[in-house]
Design an enzyme around this catalytic site. Structure first.
Site, PDB file in Angstrom:
ATOM      1  N   SER A 298       4.646   2.850   7.748  1.00  0.00           N
ATOM      2  CA  SER A 298       4.400   1.690   6.889  1.00  0.00           C
ATOM      3  C   SER A 298       5.661   1.295   6.138  1.00  0.00           C
ATOM      4  CB  SER A 298       3.314   2.000   5.862  1.00  0.00           C
ATOM      5  OG  SER A 298       2.048   1.869   6.421  1.00  0.00           O
TER       6      SER A 298
ATOM      7  N   HIS B  99       0.812  -1.221   0.000  1.00  0.00           N
ATOM      8  CA  HIS B  99       0.000   0.000   0.000  1.00  0.00           C
ATOM      9  C   HIS B  99       0.844   1.269   0.000  1.00  0.00           C
ATOM     10  CE1 HIS B  99       0.443  -0.245   4.485  1.00  0.00           C
ATOM     11  NE2 HIS B  99       0.433   1.069   4.377  1.00  0.00           N
TER      12      HIS B  99
ATOM     13  N   ASP C 155       0.438  -7.764   1.572  1.00  0.00           N
ATOM     14  CA  ASP C 155       0.744  -6.332   1.672  1.00  0.00           C
ATOM     15  C   ASP C 155       2.247  -6.091   1.691  1.00  0.00           C
ATOM     16  OD1 ASP C 155       0.199  -3.615   1.741  1.00  0.00           O
ATOM     17  OD2 ASP C 155       0.096  -3.519   3.913  1.00  0.00           O
TER      18      ASP C 155
END
Length: 489
Positions: free
Chosen positions: A230, A127, A157
């Protein structure tokens, strides 16, 4: 980017978005073990781990350029009447829909990544890079590089990107199976625009499943994480990578609880497959199920008393026909309690074990059938039900040349998008009868506005359970048609 999940509280990707109407929050994790030399009850010195790991964590800037898109909007019959001298003659009035071109805003975002090889391979979250037109990587010494995407995997992911560098500070990768609940860990990343940030906490739990991704076995930590974390590193007290930070659990979008990281056991398999095959070779056992406790609790809520002979393991709710488990003799209602001699108490633990394998690999399962223990050797399969290596196919498999329809074609055929088939050679299109001049409008219900759109849908379909393209379009005369194109070899 817009991946925002709500699981009691908010489960948020840790990427910071700018210039759009919403922001997507972040998540980081950490997992580390207290050194054996540390006296009981004494604080752990984390300076060595921070110093060792910090140079390996990079800042990633994401840019998605402004684009013109054609969208369907609800029309106002009165405004159409006064703005269009022909009123609703072209089907735009009477409260229906009309096609309009809109300019999407430029989007920027920031995230983190971890250098895993000295020649420039970097792991981050899917993402963080999904949909990017430009990726800029900044190292801890402020050197900047343009990055290209080697491969991505939405199911876990994870993403692998590459910069052109040499002798870069690659991190040491540890086996995440060896970390224990209660161990100290550091979360390293670039939260809230604050580069090279380190936070500390402990491993709060292992093998967490949150329903955010298709394959999950998260490391849970209470180390503080925020937007921009992230893809950052979760490291142990030796400064070794044990996980890739992925999500935070929050009611506000900022840290106030726990973070979750993807363990290196899963990461290394995904990275290896992306480098070698371009796509993840995902092995499937061929069942649907849930944690035994969840199943028993659900039955109790319905007033049923269930005795499976155990309260730990995976309850098999469905066995896929012709799947690996079916061939091994596993039945609906069985309970899987071990895999490769490792006890499994919940689905996430089984997923982590299987995630390290490829189609064609074998796994030994221990399970209860009518409360009696059995063992079976299962040969894992891919999503298409075989043990073959799956590779992403590209446009070459279609055997044709394409171009976006011209403005003249749009006006003549009253269309706003499409791809014209310029030339048909030997390949899948000629096999199914698509000829030169045919205009492809939709493939697998996706609008074909650019050649990249077609490339993406071919790539996704080639490794799906049903490798078929349903192509809808029209001939230059306006006659509509559709074709089914199989991508099997």
């Amino acid at each position: 980017m817009n991946k925002m999940k709500k699981i009691v509280n908010f489960l948020l990707p840790a990427i910071c978005l700018v210039a759009i109407a919403f922001s997507v929050a972040a998540f980081n994790k950490a997992g580390a073990a207290t050194p054996a030399s540390a006296p009981a009850g004494q604080p752990v010195d984390l300076t060595y781990a921070a110093e060792k790991a910090l140079p390996s964590v990079v800042h990633i800037k994401y840019v998605q350029n402004s684009k013109v898109k054609t969208v369907d909007v609800q029309s106002d019959p009165f405004s159409d009447f006064f703005s269009d001298p022909f009123g609703g003659f072209f089907g735009r009035g009477n409260g229906g829909t009309q096609k309009r071109q809109v300019q999407t805003p430029k989007k920027t975002a920031t995230g983190s990544g971890v250098i895993i090889e000295a020649d420039g391979y970097i792991v981050t979250n899917n993402h963080v890079v999904d949909g990017a037109d430009e990726l800029t990587v900044t190292l801890s010494d402020n050197k900047e590089y343009s990055a290209r995407i080697i491969g991505t995997d939405k199911t876990t992911d994870l993403a692998l990107i590459k910069i052109d560098g040499k002798n870069l500070p690659a991190i040491t990768i540890a086996n995440s199976e060896n970390i224990k609940v209660g161990e100290w860990v550091l979360a390293i990343g670039n939260p809230l625009g604050l580069n090279n940030t380190v936070t500390a906490g402990i491993v709060s739990a292992k093998a967490r499943s949150l329903g955010a991704n298709g394959v999950e076995s998260f490391i849970q930590t209470d180390a503080a994480i925020n937007s921009g974390n992230s893809g950052g590193a979760l490291v142990n007290t030796n400064g070794e990578l044990v996980g890739i930070n992925a999500m935070l659990y929050s009611q506000t979008g900022s840290y106030n609880g726990y973070g979750f990281a993807i363990p290196t056991t899963i990461m290394q398999k995904v990275v290896s497959d992306l480098k070698q095959y371009g796509t993840v070779q995902r092995a499937l056992i061929g069942i649907q199920g849930s944690d035994v406790k969840n199943y028993v609790d659900m039955q109790k809520d319905q007033g049923k008393e269930i005795d499976l002979g155990t309260m730990e393991g995976i309850y098999v709710a469905k066995v896929m026909e012709d799947g690996a488990a079916a061939e091994a003799g596993i039945k609906e209602g069985d309970v899987i309690i071990a895999a490769d001699n490792q006890k499994v108490t919940k689905m996430a633990e089984l997923q982590e074990i299987i995630a390290k394998k490829r189609p064609g690999d074998k796994i030994e399962l221990s399970y209860l059938h009518e409360k009696k223990k059995h063992t079976a050797t299962v040969t894992l399969k891919n999503e298409q039900g075989s043990t073959k290596v799956m590779k992403n196919k590209d446009l070459d498999v279609l055997g044709a040349n394409f171009r976006e329809v011209t403005e003249a074609q749009k006006a003549q055929l009253n269309i706003s998008y499409g791809l014209e088939v310029l030339k048909v050679n030997k390949g899948k299109l000629s096999d199914c009868g698509i000829a030169k001049g045919f205009i492809i409008m939709n493939v697998n219900d996706e609008k074909m506005q650019t050649i990249d759109d077609l490339q993406q849908v071919v790539k996704e379909a080639s490794t799906s359970k049903e490798p078929v393209l349903i192509i809808k379009g029209m001939y230059p005369t306006g006659k509509k048609a559709y074709f089914a194109v199989t991508l099997d070899d």
